[in-house]
Design a protein around this motif. Sequence first.
Motif, PDB file in Angstrom:
ATOM      1  N   GLN A  46       3.266   2.888  -8.190  1.00  0.00           N
ATOM      2  CA  GLN A  46       3.906   3.841  -7.299  1.00  0.00           C
ATOM      3  C   GLN A  46       3.589   3.470  -5.867  1.00  0.00           C
ATOM      4  OE1 GLN A  46       2.733   8.028  -7.659  1.00  0.00           O
ATOM      5  NE2 GLN A  46       4.837   8.636  -7.240  1.00  0.00           N
ATOM      6  N   GLY A  68       8.229   4.891  -0.654  1.00  0.00           N
ATOM      7  CA  GLY A  68       9.564   4.340  -0.453  1.00  0.00           C
ATOM      8  C   GLY A  68      10.179   3.705  -1.685  1.00  0.00           C
ATOM      9  N   HIS A  69       9.365   3.531  -2.724  1.00  0.00           N
ATOM     10  CA  HIS A  69       9.875   2.887  -3.944  1.00  0.00           C
ATOM     11  C   HIS A  69       9.758   3.771  -5.178  1.00  0.00           C
ATOM     12  CE1 HIS A  69      10.578  -1.110  -2.267  1.00  0.00           C
ATOM     13  NE2 HIS A  69       9.493  -0.933  -1.552  1.00  0.00           N
ATOM     14  N   GLY A  70       8.991   4.810  -5.104  1.00  0.00           N
ATOM     15  CA  GLY A  70       8.820   5.648  -6.280  1.00  0.00           C
ATOM     16  C   GLY A  70       8.026   4.946  -7.362  1.00  0.00           C
ATOM     17  N   LEU A  71       8.248   5.359  -8.596  1.00  0.00           N
ATOM     18  CA  LEU A  71       7.570   4.778  -9.752  1.00  0.00           C
ATOM     19  C   LEU A  71       8.418   3.645 -10.312  1.00  0.00           C
ATOM     20  CD1 LEU A  71       6.459   8.074 -11.442  1.00  0.00           C
ATOM     21  CD2 LEU A  71       4.915   6.157 -11.069  1.00  0.00           C
TER      22      LEU A  71
END
Lengths: 112, 111
Positions: A37, A40-43
């Motif tokens: 995580q 800006g990219h999440g999971l």
Amino acid sequence: DAEITQSPRHKITETGRQVTLACHQTWNHNNMFWYRQDLGHGLRLIHYSYGVQDTNKGEVSDGYSVSRSNTEDLPLTLESAASSQTSVYFCASRSAMNTEAFFGQGTRLTVV
Amino acid sequence: TQLLEQSPQFLSIQEGENLTVYCNSSSVFSSLQWYRQEPGEGPVLLVTVVTGGEVKKLKRLTFQFGDARKDSSLHITAAQPGDTGLYLCAGVGNSGYALNFGKGTSLLVTP
């Protein structure tokens, strides 16, 4: 109570070192997953396993490997740690489709 | 990878206000899940929606799955500070049981 645990919770390592993050679940789930995580990219899915001796690459698998020698554990190995791998790593497991995925508390890894 | 787009990315509101968070995709999902994550913790499941058009309520939270099973929404009525957190939608992609997540909506509810 069944649970999923990750260790360590925090780790600082140097560039180029091999690092292994542990994940242990007592749910007896066949399906286990590793995510990272980042802001800006999440999971994002790294690797996953649907049972003993089964491993599969996810969206961001380069530089990572996993092994599944038993139902309970799915260790994640960074072969040669890079600064781009500084992140929070989550392990999860679930029993089947449409069921809840249970997450560990995460490992914060810093590569310096 | 089947992409899930969430909006808004950030939301800051006052206690008592209502809000809606959206999760959209160009792909059809067999089901979608909503998770809530607090700082320093892993995500925790709120709900699973399976049938197109389905509406599920969890106290002040209402979840809807689009008729075409490509989108979902989360509506919170009379938000409270305890609702603060990161809300994530997730769907099963082409890889079977593995969940693909949206980037999340970070909600802050101030007293």
